[in-house]
Design a protein around this motif. Structure first.
Motif, PDB file in Angstrom:
ATOM      1  N   GLY A 191      76.174  17.672  40.317  1.00  0.00           N
ATOM      2  CA  GLY A 191      75.315  17.009  39.344  1.00  0.00           C
ATOM      3  C   GLY A 191      74.424  18.011  38.637  1.00  0.00           C
ATOM      4  N   ILE A 192      73.639  17.517  37.676  1.00  0.00           N
ATOM      5  CA  ILE A 192      72.739  18.355  36.892  1.00  0.00           C
ATOM      6  C   ILE A 192      71.343  17.729  36.887  1.00  0.00           C
ATOM      7  CG2 ILE A 192      72.180  19.195  34.567  1.00  0.00           C
ATOM      8  CD1 ILE A 192      74.495  20.699  35.710  1.00  0.00           C
ATOM      9  N   ARG A 193      70.331  18.557  37.041  1.00  0.00           N
ATOM     10  CA  ARG A 193      68.942  18.144  36.825  1.00  0.00           C
ATOM     11  C   ARG A 193      68.323  19.065  35.775  1.00  0.00           C
ATOM     12  NH1 ARG A 193      66.946  18.930  41.479  1.00  0.00           N
ATOM     13  NH2 ARG A 193      65.265  20.460  41.215  1.00  0.00           N
ATOM     14  N   ILE A 194      67.562  18.515  34.859  1.00  0.00           N
ATOM     15  CA  ILE A 194      66.920  19.302  33.802  1.00  0.00           C
ATOM     16  C   ILE A 194      65.438  18.990  33.813  1.00  0.00           C
ATOM     17  CG2 ILE A 194      66.903  19.908  31.359  1.00  0.00           C
ATOM     18  CD1 ILE A 194      69.726  18.780  31.148  1.00  0.00           C
ATOM     19  N   GLU A 195      64.614  20.030  33.829  1.00  0.00           N
ATOM     20  CA  GLU A 195      63.165  19.867  33.863  1.00  0.00           C
ATOM     21  C   GLU A 195      62.531  20.548  32.652  1.00  0.00           C
ATOM     22  OE1 GLU A 195      62.009  21.672  37.517  1.00  0.00           O
ATOM     23  OE2 GLU A 195      62.963  20.140  38.796  1.00  0.00           O
ATOM     24  N   ILE A 196      61.520  19.914  32.076  1.00  0.00           N
ATOM     25  CA  ILE A 196      60.713  20.527  31.024  1.00  0.00           C
ATOM     26  C   ILE A 196      59.606  21.305  31.718  1.00  0.00           C
ATOM     27  CG2 ILE A 196      59.250  20.127  29.011  1.00  0.00           C
ATOM     28  CD1 ILE A 196      60.800  17.518  28.550  1.00  0.00           C
ATOM     29  N   VAL A 197      59.735  22.625  31.743  1.00  0.00           N
ATOM     30  CA  VAL A 197      58.774  23.482  32.430  1.00  0.00           C
ATOM     31  C   VAL A 197      57.531  23.688  31.575  1.00  0.00           C
ATOM     32  CG1 VAL A 197      58.429  25.757  33.456  1.00  0.00           C
ATOM     33  CG2 VAL A 197      60.653  24.626  33.649  1.00  0.00           C
ATOM     34  N   GLU A 198      57.721  23.938  30.293  1.00  0.00           N
ATOM     35  CA  GLU A 198      56.625  24.081  29.336  1.00  0.00           C
ATOM     36  C   GLU A 198      56.959  23.254  28.104  1.00  0.00           C
ATOM     37  OE1 GLU A 198      55.667  28.119  28.354  1.00  0.00           O
ATOM     38  OE2 GLU A 198      55.938  28.823  30.408  1.00  0.00           O
ATOM     39  N   ILE A 211      69.309  22.865  36.570  1.00  0.00           N
ATOM     40  CA  ILE A 211      69.649  23.026  37.987  1.00  0.00           C
ATOM     41  C   ILE A 211      70.984  22.352  38.274  1.00  0.00           C
ATOM     42  CG2 ILE A 211      68.916  22.603  40.360  1.00  0.00           C
ATOM     43  CD1 ILE A 211      66.274  22.104  37.830  1.00  0.00           C
ATOM     44  N   ILE A 212      71.868  23.059  38.978  1.00  0.00           N
ATOM     45  CA  ILE A 212      73.095  22.460  39.497  1.00  0.00           C
ATOM     46  C   ILE A 212      72.791  21.940  40.893  1.00  0.00           C
ATOM     47  CG2 ILE A 212      75.500  22.840  40.138  1.00  0.00           C
ATOM     48  CD1 ILE A 212      75.567  25.156  38.184  1.00  0.00           C
ATOM     49  N   THR A 213      73.117  20.687  41.126  1.00  0.00           N
ATOM     50  CA  THR A 213      72.871  20.093  42.436  1.00  0.00           C
ATOM     51  C   THR A 213      74.196  19.670  43.073  1.00  0.00           C
ATOM     52  OG1 THR A 213      72.615  17.861  41.545  1.00  0.00           O
ATOM     53  CG2 THR A 213      70.646  19.219  41.664  1.00  0.00           C
ATOM     54  N   GLY A 214      74.211  19.543  44.394  1.00  0.00           N
ATOM     55  CA  GLY A 214      75.424  19.125  45.084  1.00  0.00           C
ATOM     56  C   GLY A 214      75.436  19.592  46.513  1.00  0.00           C
ATOM     57  N   GLU A 215      76.565  19.402  47.157  1.00  0.00           N
ATOM     58  CA  GLU A 215      76.751  19.794  48.553  1.00  0.00           C
ATOM     59  C   GLU A 215      77.733  20.953  48.622  1.00  0.00           C
ATOM     60  OE1 GLU A 215      74.966  18.765  50.954  1.00  0.00           O
ATOM     61  OE2 GLU A 215      73.942  17.274  49.720  1.00  0.00           O
ATOM     62  N   ASN A 221      71.494  19.130  47.340  1.00  0.00           N
ATOM     63  CA  ASN A 221      70.755  20.387  47.368  1.00  0.00           C
ATOM     64  C   ASN A 221      70.724  21.017  45.980  1.00  0.00           C
ATOM     65  OD1 ASN A 221      70.528  20.208  50.217  1.00  0.00           O
ATOM     66  ND2 ASN A 221      72.580  21.076  50.435  1.00  0.00           N
ATOM     67  N   ASP A 222      69.667  21.788  45.732  1.00  0.00           N
ATOM     68  CA  ASP A 222      69.611  22.593  44.510  1.00  0.00           C
ATOM     69  C   ASP A 222      70.394  23.871  44.772  1.00  0.00           C
ATOM     70  OD1 ASP A 222      68.009  20.642  43.510  1.00  0.00           O
ATOM     71  OD2 ASP A 222      66.164  21.819  43.521  1.00  0.00           O
TER      72      ASP A 222
END
Length: 423
Positions: A112-119, A266-270, A280-281
């Protein structure tokens, strides 16, 4: 041309190619890559979203301004400097998974994918749509209308500076991209995605005017999103991932000129568990996709590059050659050669990020200057725009002359033999 002169010119080309390959417009952290040199991270975002005052909300000018990195929606269209025009937007954030700290990925497993706005810390949020999703008509997976994150697995390459992949299109040296689509949701269940259908202010029933954008009236908007499913988007011999980020919205009451938009992908998965209730990240990288504020300078329409001295075309003792280095997009160059009051014009197209080398003896048009004495030359370089105009190209030059036992050269002067008319 003598063999020794050819060797010198080839050496010159090697040096200039190395210089050209070193150009970069922004900084990326982690395994993310700024590969194709016609694409750039860190482009300018347009602050002048309010087409009318008071705001008359339309599809092209909504009350709450939005931007999409891949489609260039909300980015500046000025061409004041390389990288400030919408054509420079990439088709996604590129991550090379082989450069992850522990690249233990498996083509038989799903991720999976997670995307965060850091700034910035506040003022920029995710919407419930992806306006560049139309580029991924080939994608398969678990879609949710227009609320999707797209991921393409693309091939390996030994020349990242010239690797320009496109969604759903075969690209050399890669095979056709393998694209996946995944619906997304806020990471925190208490957060919401901006929805222009319900969160934009409605027209005043009397005047028809819309109120100013008020994102803090909504509150709890999402700055972090994640895919609602996992997909097997790791593909054999395709270590590059192109991640298409959803559309974002920004608060005109908070954002100021110079504020940057920085994202973490971030790539997430097992890695080795067949069944697990959590993910996990596995790998992440950080990219600056924009800075608020457009270029204010009027862009130069041409670049002038001057070769103040070249030996005569028919000089029996000396040979001469020149190289043109194009550090940007494909350019059209017209070189005017002058000698003894006469001039000759030569058209030379330059590929993007390339070096073109000529000996004067190779340019047949220069035979008209035989007997006219030493030459000086001026190169006029342009890049065509989608509007039908031109902007100054990123072209520089180098001249070299020799007599078989010795040689010397120089870099071109910028402008009309000295004037600073190049951007």
């Amino acid at each position: 041309m003598r063999k020794s002169s050819l060797i010198l010119l080839l050496a010159m080309a090697f040096v200039l190619t190395t210089v050209a390959a070193g150009f970069s417009s922004s900084i990326v952290d982690g395994p993310c890559k700024e590969i194709c040199k016609d694409w750039h991270y860190g482009l300018q975002l347009d602050l002048t979203y309010d087409c009318n005052t008071p705001y008359q909300g339309t599809a092209t000018c909504p009350p709450c301004p939005q931007f999409d990195y891949e489609s260039a929606r909300g980015y500046c269209t000025t061409m004041a400097s390389p990288g400030s025009v919408s054509e420079y937007n990439a088709h996604g954030i590129i991550m090379k998974v082989c450069d992850c700290p522990d690249p233990n990925f498996d083509i038989t497993k799903s991720y999976g994918i997670r995307i965060e706005i850091v700034e910035p810390a506040t003022g920029v949020y995710f919407t419930n749509s992806n306006t560049s999703g139309a580029d991924y008509t080939c994608a398969t997976g678990c879609a949710n209308g227009i609320q999707n994150i797209y991921v393409s697995a693309i091939g390996d390459t030994t020349d990242e500076s010239r690797f320009c992949p496109y969604p759903c299109v075969a690209t050399a040296p890669a095979a056709a991209a393998t694209a996946f689509v995944m619906a997304y949701e806020p990471v925190n269940s208490g957060k919401v995605l901006f929805d222009p259908a319900t969160h934009d202010k409605q027209p005043d029933p009397v005047t028809g005017d819309r109120e100013e954008c008020c994102l803090d009236c909504i509150g709890n908007l999402a700055k972090s999103i994640q895919t609602t499913c996992v997909q097997p988007f790791m593909v054999a011999n395709s270590p590059y991932l192109m991640i298409d980020v959803p559309t974002m919205v920004w608060d005109p009451k908070i954002i100021a000129e110079g504020d940057e938009v920085v994202l973490k992908v971030i790539i997430t998965g097992e890695t080795d568990a067949a069944v697990c209730p959590t993910c996990n990240d596995l790998c992440d990288c950080t990219v600056k996709v924009g800075i608020f504020g457009c270029e204010k300078a009027i862009p130069a329409s041409k670049c002038y590059t001057c070769f103040p001295y070249l030996t005569a075309v028919d000089d029996e003792a000396w040979w001469a050659g020149l190289a043109l280095t194009n550090a940007g997009s494909r350019a059209d160059v017209v070189i005017e050669f002058y000698a003894g009051g006469e001039s000759v014009s030569v058209n030379i197209p330059l590929l993007a990020n390339s070096v073109t080398v000529y000996a004067l003896s190779q340019i047949s048009e220069l035979s008209a200057l035989a007997g006219k004495g030493p030459i000086y030359a001026q190169a006029i370089s342009t890049v065509p725009t989608t509007s039908g105009g031109t902007i100054a190209a990123q072209v520089t030059g180098f001249a070299i002359m020799g007599d078989g036992t010795q040689a010397y050269g120089y870099l071109t002067k910028c402008g009309l033999c000295g004037c600073n008319d190049c951007d």
